[in-house]
Motif scaffolding. Sequence first.
Motif, mmCIF file in Angstrom:
data_model
loop_
_atom_site.group_PDB
_atom_site.id
_atom_site.type_symbol
_atom_site.label_atom_id
_atom_site.label_comp_id
_atom_site.label_asym_id
_atom_site.label_seq_id
_atom_site.Cartn_x
_atom_site.Cartn_y
_atom_site.Cartn_z
ATOM 1 N N UNK A 106 -1.920 -4.602 -3.874
ATOM 2 C CA UNK A 106 -1.756 -3.639 -2.770
ATOM 3 C C UNK A 106 -1.358 -2.245 -3.265
ATOM 4 N N UNK A 146 1.911 2.088 -3.499
ATOM 5 C CA UNK A 146 0.858 2.787 -4.242
ATOM 6 C C UNK A 146 0.712 4.233 -3.809
ATOM 7 N N UNK A 147 0.805 4.480 -2.508
ATOM 8 C CA UNK A 147 0.669 5.854 -2.021
ATOM 9 C C UNK A 147 1.852 6.702 -2.468
ATOM 10 N N UNK A 156 -11.079 -2.405 4.566
ATOM 11 C CA UNK A 156 -10.920 -1.712 5.847
ATOM 12 C C UNK A 156 -10.833 -0.196 5.628
ATOM 13 N N UNK A 157 -10.116 0.203 4.560
ATOM 14 C CA UNK A 157 -9.956 1.637 4.310
ATOM 15 C C UNK A 157 -10.978 2.189 3.327
ATOM 16 N N UNK A 204 -7.268 -4.845 2.959
ATOM 17 C CA UNK A 204 -6.901 -3.440 3.185
ATOM 18 C C UNK A 204 -7.917 -2.511 2.509
ATOM 19 N N UNK A 230 0.839 -1.203 0.000
ATOM 20 C CA UNK A 230 0.000 0.000 0.000
ATOM 21 C C UNK A 230 0.875 1.255 0.000
ATOM 22 N N UNK A 246 1.483 7.787 -5.859
ATOM 23 C CA UNK A 246 0.425 8.781 -6.023
ATOM 24 C C UNK A 246 0.602 9.971 -5.089
ATOM 25 N N UNK A 289 -7.692 10.272 0.240
ATOM 26 C CA UNK A 289 -7.257 11.197 1.303
ATOM 27 C C UNK A 289 -7.244 12.634 0.791
ATOM 28 N N UNK A 301 -3.103 1.414 -2.482
ATOM 29 C CA UNK A 301 -2.381 2.610 -2.039
ATOM 30 C C UNK A 301 -2.673 3.818 -2.911
ATOM 31 N N UNK A 302 -2.699 3.610 -4.219
ATOM 32 C CA UNK A 302 -3.020 4.710 -5.135
ATOM 33 C C UNK A 302 -4.432 5.229 -4.839
ATOM 34 N N UNK A 303 -5.356 4.308 -4.657
ATOM 35 C CA UNK A 303 -6.749 4.696 -4.390
ATOM 36 C C UNK A 303 -6.871 5.406 -3.043
ATOM 37 N N UNK A 304 -6.160 4.897 -2.053
ATOM 38 C CA UNK A 304 -6.259 5.501 -0.719
ATOM 39 C C UNK A 304 -5.670 6.908 -0.708
ATOM 40 N N UNK A 305 -4.546 7.077 -1.402
ATOM 41 C CA UNK A 305 -3.939 8.412 -1.473
ATOM 42 C C UNK A 305 -4.902 9.393 -2.144
ATOM 43 N N UNK A 306 -5.529 8.942 -3.228
ATOM 44 C CA UNK A 306 -6.472 9.817 -3.939
ATOM 45 C C UNK A 306 -7.650 10.176 -3.024
ATOM 46 N N UNK A 358 -4.507 -9.755 1.025
ATOM 47 C CA UNK A 358 -4.142 -8.554 1.784
ATOM 48 C C UNK A 358 -4.706 -7.296 1.121
#
Lengths: 329, 359
Positions: free
Chosen positions: B137, A73-74, B178-179, B175, A70, A77, B148, B141-146, B171
């Motif tokens: 995963x 990915x963050x 959950x997010x 994740x 994760x 981005x 946020x 992360x890309x989706x979660x950052x966007x 996983x």
Amino acid sequence: MIDVHEKLSMAQALNRALRDAMADDPSVVLFGEDVGALGGVFRITDGLTAEFGEARCFDTPLAESGIVGMAVGMAMNGMRPIVEMQFDAFAYPAFEQIVSHVAKMRNRTRGRVSLPMVIRVPYAGGIGGVEHHCDSSEAYYAHTPGLHVVAPATPADAYALLREAIAAPDPVVFLEPKKLYWSKEEIEFPVRAPGIGTAVVRRAGTDATLIAYGPSVPVALEAAEVAASEGRSLQVVDLRSIVPFDDETVCAAVRSTGRAVVVAESAGFAGVAAEIAARVTERCFTSLAAPIRRVAGFDIPYPPPKLEHFQLPGVDRVLDAVDDLQWEQ
Amino acid sequence: MTPDSRRLLPSDAPVTLIDATGEAVGAVPDDATLLRSLGALITARRLNDQAYALVRQGRLAVYPSSHGQEACQVAAAQVLDAADWLFPTYRDTVAAVVKGVDPVEALSLLKGDWHCGYDPYEHRVAPHATPLATQLPHAVGVAHAARLRGEPTVVMAMCGDGGTSEGDFHEALNFAAVFQAPVVFFVQNNEYAISVPLSRQSAAPSLAHKGIGYGIPGERVDGNDMAALLTVLGAAVQRARAGEGPQLVEAHTYRMQAHTNADDASRYRDEADVEAWVQRDPITRLRAYLRDRGALTDDVDAGFTADAERAAAHLRDGLNQDIEPNPEDLFAYVYASATPQLREQAALVADELSREGAR
């Protein structure tokens, strides 16, 4: 900025570095197991969720590959993620992510995608931890091109190197020596310290050079102190970062004394200490009065707490190695 | 079972809107939408077969073809907005191309000039993932950052039936749930992971059933029915964008060719099984439907074929060009700035080359 002096433990210095980085840069986010309300099992992230909110510092499911994946990915981005692996030996589920993606993304994409992220790993032994809590895993990471691998030995360095790791354009595996979490030092803020990739001479000496990093630096310094009382002047080099490796400082130090011992906790075979001995020999052969010695951990699984003192390089073992450096010539 | 948990379960059978004979059996998207998809499908098939041929000609090292799965490939990209992200596997080159990546750049990996040949940010297509499910995963992360940052980005994360056995599949779904990350996990179940049949990957009633274990709604769709894919994937993207969290869609399709040209499918499956799937071909089916409605004329069809030929020619021309690889590149992209050790090693290669030149 006015200089401020504060006595901090390494744990507090790391916490301060995280707090300052998060305050300075809204793209810095921190996550992992128990890093939120609890503040991490070593309290390195203490108070960060309260100060910066759930979006900036948060707990994740218990899955290290997912955590590191994760973060990849963050980082792709626009974020600067910092992840905590709870213990060295708990990081292995993330190994594929670290080796196949974290380390390679810049290379795979010809520099178009960089991953500014930090993987914090409470690391190495000396705290009486039961099995799977005390691995010295630096060689795995140091052997993987694309990663920076950093191991501070002092609270001031912990602060400075972590701030630099967070700001770096490349992924950094940040190894925090667990047994030094509670070591204290007067730190002068703002911290002025050389960058990642620069080793420092911690103690001047003329007879032989001890090369150490992370948890082994205090052992080397203590050995030098004892040696001094016995009339032998030992120089101590603290690597600070394993990758990039500071050949220049290390080789200049070894050339100045002509003798060297590498001190490291991890199993000696195919370890970082072996690499150091080999590369310094290649570069400094004509300056050497004796083969470079290694004082490393034995090639055994990390022992149970009641036996770990046999495994850890101690002052006596270091001094014995120094004694072996062909002084009689 | 509570109504809420029932909501997470897929339908008993995959959603089909146009059956194998080209007959509409449900609410089908409008003709213009389907015509656009047919054009993309025809080009997709042509690109698959062109790439396959280029392996035999020695221009590509290997090509994992999505021949037969083109409806999944086209739909996965067509339901996304330009600002959405696509995370393809090695078999999803065509999806990357439909999202906008130049096919020549998309195949750089398999030609061997470099690993990822395109700029992932240009069309928001992540590098092809070869280690199975490891890209999932990242998609989270890309989706979660966007999310946020309050951006409306949705991420389409692709994998195959074999990939669902990997820990990273689990996983990533966990994740994402959950997010509440806006990710559509799109599993193309083509029944084989190289030689290993689905029965050796999973004993679940369907792969879409795995969603309920994470609190993610799962849906099954006929993977050779363009209309059903556009509808089901489109709705999943909309739900993710609307803040309803991740979605899992399993498409039932079939890998018509061997895993790659290096594989020999006759060692593990019957040619008769393949024949049965020829009858369910996504292009034949959509063409029959649109022809029947009078929406597809000979001229339009010929135009699609001409477009496909142009795309194939572009691919041939691009891959037939020899690019002299630059050895300096070996060291250029390991770190933002090369370490002293890498500078030494680059100098060693440069020295070898200059001595070679002097000989």
